[in-house]
Write a protein that holds these residues in place. Structure first.
Motif, PDB file in Angstrom:
ATOM      1  N   GLU A 199       5.249  17.699 -39.128  1.00 45.96           N
ATOM      2  CA  GLU A 199       4.908  19.108 -39.307  1.00 45.96           C
ATOM      3  C   GLU A 199       4.429  19.388 -40.729  1.00 45.96           C
ATOM      4  N   PHE A 200       4.841  18.534 -41.659  1.00 42.41           N
ATOM      5  CA  PHE A 200       4.307  18.700 -43.013  1.00 42.41           C
ATOM      6  C   PHE A 200       2.848  18.261 -43.058  1.00 42.41           C
ATOM      7  N   LEU A 201       2.510  17.280 -42.229  1.00 46.45           N
ATOM      8  CA  LEU A 201       1.089  16.930 -42.061  1.00 46.45           C
ATOM      9  C   LEU A 201       0.335  18.137 -41.511  1.00 46.45           C
ATOM     10  N   THR A 202       0.888  18.742 -40.468  1.00 50.95           N
ATOM     11  CA  THR A 202       0.235  19.906 -39.873  1.00 50.95           C
ATOM     12  C   THR A 202       0.063  21.022 -40.908  1.00 50.95           C
ATOM     13  N   ALA A 203       1.111  21.222 -41.714  1.00 49.27           N
ATOM     14  CA  ALA A 203       1.034  22.280 -42.732  1.00 49.27           C
ATOM     15  C   ALA A 203      -0.112  21.998 -43.704  1.00 49.27           C
ATOM     16  N   GLY A 204      -0.226  20.737 -44.101  1.00 42.67           N
ATOM     17  CA  GLY A 204      -1.319  20.364 -45.006  1.00 42.67           C
ATOM     18  C   GLY A 204      -2.671  20.542 -44.348  1.00 42.67           C
ATOM     19  N   ALA A 205      -2.745  20.211 -43.053  1.00 41.65           N
ATOM     20  CA  ALA A 205      -4.009  20.341 -42.331  1.00 41.65           C
ATOM     21  C   ALA A 205      -4.412  21.810 -42.195  1.00 41.65           C
ATOM     22  N   TYR A 206      -3.460  22.675 -41.854  1.00 40.73           N
ATOM     23  CA  TYR A 206      -3.777  24.102 -41.748  1.00 40.73           C
ATOM     24  C   TYR A 206      -4.176  24.691 -43.094  1.00 40.73           C
ATOM     25  N   ILE A 224      -9.941  20.619 -53.908  1.00 41.58           N
ATOM     26  CA  ILE A 224      -8.928  21.657 -54.100  1.00 41.58           C
ATOM     27  C   ILE A 224      -7.996  21.679 -52.888  1.00 41.58           C
ATOM     28  N   ALA A 225      -8.590  21.506 -51.696  1.00 38.53           N
ATOM     29  CA  ALA A 225      -7.801  21.549 -50.467  1.00 38.53           C
ATOM     30  C   ALA A 225      -6.720  20.463 -50.483  1.00 38.53           C
ATOM     31  N   ILE A 226      -7.086  19.270 -50.966  1.00 42.40           N
ATOM     32  CA  ILE A 226      -6.106  18.184 -51.020  1.00 42.40           C
ATOM     33  C   ILE A 226      -4.919  18.588 -51.888  1.00 42.40           C
ATOM     34  N   MET A 227      -5.239  19.172 -53.052  1.00 39.54           N
ATOM     35  CA  MET A 227      -4.155  19.573 -53.951  1.00 39.54           C
ATOM     36  C   MET A 227      -3.316  20.678 -53.354  1.00 39.54           C
ATOM     37  N   MET A 228      -3.997  21.649 -52.722  1.00 36.08           N
ATOM     38  CA  MET A 228      -3.238  22.749 -52.127  1.00 36.08           C
ATOM     39  C   MET A 228      -2.372  22.256 -50.986  1.00 36.08           C
ATOM     40  N   ALA A 229      -2.936  21.353 -50.170  1.00 33.68           N
ATOM     41  CA  ALA A 229      -2.167  20.802 -49.055  1.00 33.68           C
ATOM     42  C   ALA A 229      -0.904  20.129 -49.596  1.00 33.68           C
ATOM     43  N   PHE A 230      -1.066  19.413 -50.711  1.00 24.88           N
ATOM     44  CA  PHE A 230       0.093  18.774 -51.328  1.00 24.88           C
ATOM     45  C   PHE A 230       1.124  19.821 -51.739  1.00 24.88           C
ATOM     46  N   PHE A 231       0.679  20.854 -52.451  1.00 25.84           N
ATOM     47  CA  PHE A 231       1.646  21.817 -52.981  1.00 25.84           C
ATOM     48  C   PHE A 231       2.325  22.623 -51.880  1.00 25.84           C
ATOM     49  N   VAL A 232       1.558  23.010 -50.868  1.00 24.23           N
ATOM     50  CA  VAL A 232       2.175  23.767 -49.770  1.00 24.23           C
ATOM     51  C   VAL A 232       3.267  22.923 -49.097  1.00 24.23           C
ATOM     52  N   ARG A 283      16.208  16.161 -54.139  1.00 20.91           N
ATOM     53  CA  ARG A 283      15.374  17.303 -53.766  1.00 20.91           C
ATOM     54  C   ARG A 283      13.908  17.046 -54.098  1.00 20.91           C
ATOM     55  N   TRP A 284      13.676  16.505 -55.306  1.00 23.19           N
ATOM     56  CA  TRP A 284      12.299  16.240 -55.716  1.00 23.19           C
ATOM     57  C   TRP A 284      11.684  15.119 -54.892  1.00 23.19           C
ATOM     58  N   THR A 285      12.496  14.132 -54.553  1.00 20.85           N
ATOM     59  CA  THR A 285      11.976  13.023 -53.752  1.00 20.85           C
ATOM     60  C   THR A 285      11.612  13.506 -52.356  1.00 20.85           C
ATOM     61  N   PHE A 286      12.469  14.314 -51.775  1.00 18.17           N
ATOM     62  CA  PHE A 286      12.190  14.856 -50.450  1.00 18.17           C
ATOM     63  C   PHE A 286      10.902  15.678 -50.493  1.00 18.17           C
ATOM     64  N   ALA A 287      10.810  16.526 -51.501  1.00 21.12           N
ATOM     65  CA  ALA A 287       9.625  17.376 -51.618  1.00 21.12           C
ATOM     66  C   ALA A 287       8.361  16.534 -51.830  1.00 21.12           C
ATOM     67  N   LEU A 288       8.480  15.494 -52.646  1.00 16.80           N
ATOM     68  CA  LEU A 288       7.328  14.635 -52.901  1.00 16.80           C
ATOM     69  C   LEU A 288       6.879  13.931 -51.614  1.00 16.80           C
ATOM     70  N   GLY A 289       7.843  13.422 -50.854  1.00 18.91           N
ATOM     71  CA  GLY A 289       7.520  12.769 -49.584  1.00 18.91           C
ATOM     72  C   GLY A 289       6.790  13.730 -48.652  1.00 18.91           C
ATOM     73  N   CYS A 290       7.264  14.973 -48.601  1.00 17.87           N
ATOM     74  CA  CYS A 290       6.624  15.976 -47.754  1.00 17.87           C
ATOM     75  C   CYS A 290       5.232  16.302 -48.285  1.00 17.87           C
ATOM     76  N   GLY A 291       5.103  16.362 -49.609  1.00 20.15           N
ATOM     77  CA  GLY A 291       3.799  16.610 -50.215  1.00 20.15           C
ATOM     78  C   GLY A 291       2.786  15.547 -49.811  1.00 20.15           C
ATOM     79  N   LEU A 292       3.235  14.291 -49.769  1.00 21.29           N
ATOM     80  CA  LEU A 292       2.342  13.209 -49.334  1.00 21.29           C
ATOM     81  C   LEU A 292       1.909  13.419 -47.890  1.00 21.29           C
ATOM     82  N   ALA A 293       2.828  13.897 -47.044  1.00 20.88           N
ATOM     83  CA  ALA A 293       2.454  14.207 -45.663  1.00 20.88           C
ATOM     84  C   ALA A 293       1.415  15.322 -45.646  1.00 20.88           C
ATOM     85  N   GLY A 294       1.549  16.263 -46.578  1.00 22.88           N
ATOM     86  CA  GLY A 294       0.556  17.337 -46.687  1.00 22.88           C
ATOM     87  C   GLY A 294      -0.829  16.779 -47.000  1.00 22.88           C
ATOM     88  N   ILE A 295      -0.875  15.813 -47.911  1.00 19.48           N
ATOM     89  CA  ILE A 295      -2.158  15.175 -48.226  1.00 19.48           C
ATOM     90  C   ILE A 295      -2.699  14.440 -47.003  1.00 19.48           C
TER      91      ILE A 295
END
Ligand SMILES: Nc1ncnc2c1ncn2[C@@H]1O[C@H](COP(=O)(O)OP(=O)(O)OP(=O)(O)O)[C@@H](O)[C@H]1O
Ligand SMILES: [Mg+2]
Lengths: 317, 231
Positions: free
Chosen positions: A60-67, A90-98, A218-230
């Motif tokens: 779902e973090f992939l989906t979030a990045g895709a949306y 820019i989209a790649i970076m935003m997908a990561f941050f979201v 917390r940061w590791t979890f968030a980073l892993g999710c950020g990668l899914a966003g990318i």
């Protein structure tokens, strides 16, 4: 036996020249798949490595990045069409941050309370995945959306007459190599990586040298999710997004991680590559489902011989 | 200065430490002796915060740290060398030392140089994996990792365990030197009496979670302590 014969059989209609072109082209379309797998699996693997949590909501973090990418592309198309060639970066970076921020919140509100209970984290993150999917459905509707791709991503490159390689595949490959390099540098050259590796080795002792292991989690979890966003941003170049887009990838990603040897980054890379290539090349000759069956059978066979995965993580205490 | 007041520690239902009080002044080495299973490690772990106190107080320079999580105690100046060293075996020797610098990273080069001067063998092995060091070398590494945090209080849990007698003498000399050099408070648990006699300014004997005997430097009753330590 019949499997092997059948295998040879599927190639019989092609000349050897055609076959090599097919292999190169399918190989490159496998590269796109590999890139998405790799970005997804990297995130899943660093989360699993750090806190032994299997993040069922990873898709779902992939989906979030895709949306995020789709939304940005819509906005750019509507208001600043001149920026269309560049918006994807820019989209790649935003997908990561979201995805990063969503991951941070999920960790803080839910996962952080369940670290000692692996089964509960499995159920809880599964719940999170359903909530997220439903939210996507409510916000974006059930139909498929796709991002407008910049012109330069669309073409293909023909080094010889019978070979044409899609540019988006090359782009994704570069992107996933870049991200993997960054993750490896972070892991082995940064203070954060030192904290992660110390915590993975010995959590109790890592707190006793002063590491705030909850913050590292917390940061590791968030980073892993950020990668899914990318991975989600990458995904928009090869497919259209629906609320359940990510969940289609999650099983494959689990397989990549387990096959690679859970927690090993090198293993993850090799395994993502092998699985994506096998699937993509076989898909040309067989239907998608049959190709998958073959790949799965091969994986099961190899895992029976090497249950620890292709690259085992040597753990000594 | 570290001050422990009426400390109780338990694992679930079983209470191990039954109301211990003591003080360790700046520049002082306090030794806690006791046989196997008497609760030394339990006490040491509750000082660094790995074990939580059931009741009682731990104060560092008159500041109550009883409720602080482990990493905050380190930030406030407590460092810990656990029983069995617990170095990070897959990290290199240098990386192990660096993990100790969570709050002193700005002095990285200076601290690293000091650590290597004090333990030259670690310099020679700086790129080797921690797990490939011998027991004695690992002990030095664990002490170096604790010292680079520039602590006010150093907690050592059975530092001589598994170390050969000739090296034990060196270690006593080194601890005395560290104490003087950094004006450090050291709390050390031990079973080896001649080591303890060489370093302790004050000495407690622990039995089943209570202190049953106290001596100060110069008037240590070795016979009596030996009888406490023998089963
Ligand atoms: N994690 C734990 N859970 C429950 N009981 C424990 C735990 N750790 C230690 N104990 C018990 O607490 C008591 C004190 O153990 P502790 O390790 O503090 O002794 P010690 O004095 O350090 O012994 P040694 O000299 O062998 O290291 C023992 O009876 C032990 O069985
Ligand atoms: Mg002990």
């Amino acid at each position: 036996m019949s499997g092997t014969l059948f295998f040879l059989d599927i190639f019989k209609d092609y000349s050897s020249d055609e076959l090599s072109s097919i292999f190169v082209m399918q190989g490159f379309s496998g590269i796109s798949l590999f890139s998405v797998f790799l970005l997804m699996a990297l995130g899943l693997a660093i989360i699993f490595g750090q806190m032994k949590v299997i993040n069922m909501a990873h898709g779902e973090f992939l989906t979030a990045g895709a949306y995020t990418t789709v939304l940005l592309s819509d906005l750019v198309t509507k208001y600043i069409p001149a920026a269309l060639p560049y918006y994807f970066f820019i989209a790649i970076m935003m997908a990561f941050f979201v995805a990063f921020i969503l991951g941070y919140i999920v960790e803080k509100l839910i996962v952080s309370y369940l670290y000692e209970r692996p089964l509960d984290t499995l159920l809880a993150t599964w719940g999170v995945s359903m909530v997220m999917q439903q939210s996507f459905r409510l916000i974006f509707g059930a139909r498929e959306d796709s991002a407008t791709m910049p012109e330069w991503l669309m073409g293909s490159w023909s080094p010889t007459e019978s070979i044409s390689i899609p540019i988006n595949g090359l782009f994704l490959l570069l992107m996933s190599i870049l991200m993997t390099t960054i993750v490896l540098l972070l892991m082995y050259r940064s203070r954060w990586g030192l904290r992660v590796r110390a915590t993975v080795q010995n959590r109790e002792m890592s707190t006793a040298v002063g590491i705030n292991s909850k913050k590292v989690d917390r940061w590791t979890f968030a980073l892993g999710c950020g990668l899914a966003g990318i991975a989600g941003a990458a995904f928009t170049t090869i497919g259209s997004v629906s609320p359940s887009a990510g969940s289609l990838y999650i099983v494959d990603t689990f397989i990549v991680v387990v096959f690679g040897g859970a927690g090993s980054i090198i293993g993850t890379i090799l395994s993502a590559f092998g699985i994506a290539q096998a699937q993509s090349i076989l898909e040309f000759f067989l239907t998608g489902v049959l190709a998958k069956v073959f790949v799965l059978l091969a994986i099961v066979g190899i895992l029976m011989i090497r249950p620890q995965g292709i690259v085992a993580n040597k753990v000594r205490q | 200065m570290l001050s422990v007041k009426n400390l109780y520690v338990a694992y679930g239902q079983s209470e191990i430490i039954h109301g211990i009080s003591f003080e360790a002044k700046q520049g002082e080495i306090v030794a806690i002796m006791g046989r196997n299973g008497m609760g030394k490690t339990t006490l040491m772990k509750s000082l660094i915060g790995i074990n939580r106190a059931r009741s009682g107080h731990i104060e560092l320079n008159n500041e109550d740290i009883t409720e602080l999580p482990t990493y905050m105690r380190v930030k406030n100046g407590v460092a810990y060398v656990p029983q069995g060293r617990q170095i990070f075996s897959s990290l290199t020797v240098e990386e192990n030392i660096l993990t100790g610098m969570e709050y002193t990273l700005d002095k990285k080069e200076e601290l690293l140089t000091n650590a290597y001067n004090m333990f030259p063998v670690l310099f020679d092995m700086s790129t080797r994996k921690g797990g490939n060091l011998s027991g004695g070398q690992q002990q030095q590494l664990a002490i170096a990792r604790a010292l680079v945090a520039e602590p006010k209080v150093l907690i050592l849990d059975e530092p001589t365990e598994g170390i050969q007698p000739s090296i034990i003498k060196d270690m006593a000399r080194m601890l005395n030197q560290i104490k003087v050099m950094h004006n450090l408070t050291i709390v050390v648990s031990e079973q080896v009496l001649n080591f303890t006699v060489n370093i302790a300014d004050r000495l407690y004997v622990m039995e089943s979670g209570n202190f049953i005997h106290e001596d100060v430097r110069g008037s240590i009753d070795e016979k009596k302590i030996t009888s406490y330590l023998s089963v």
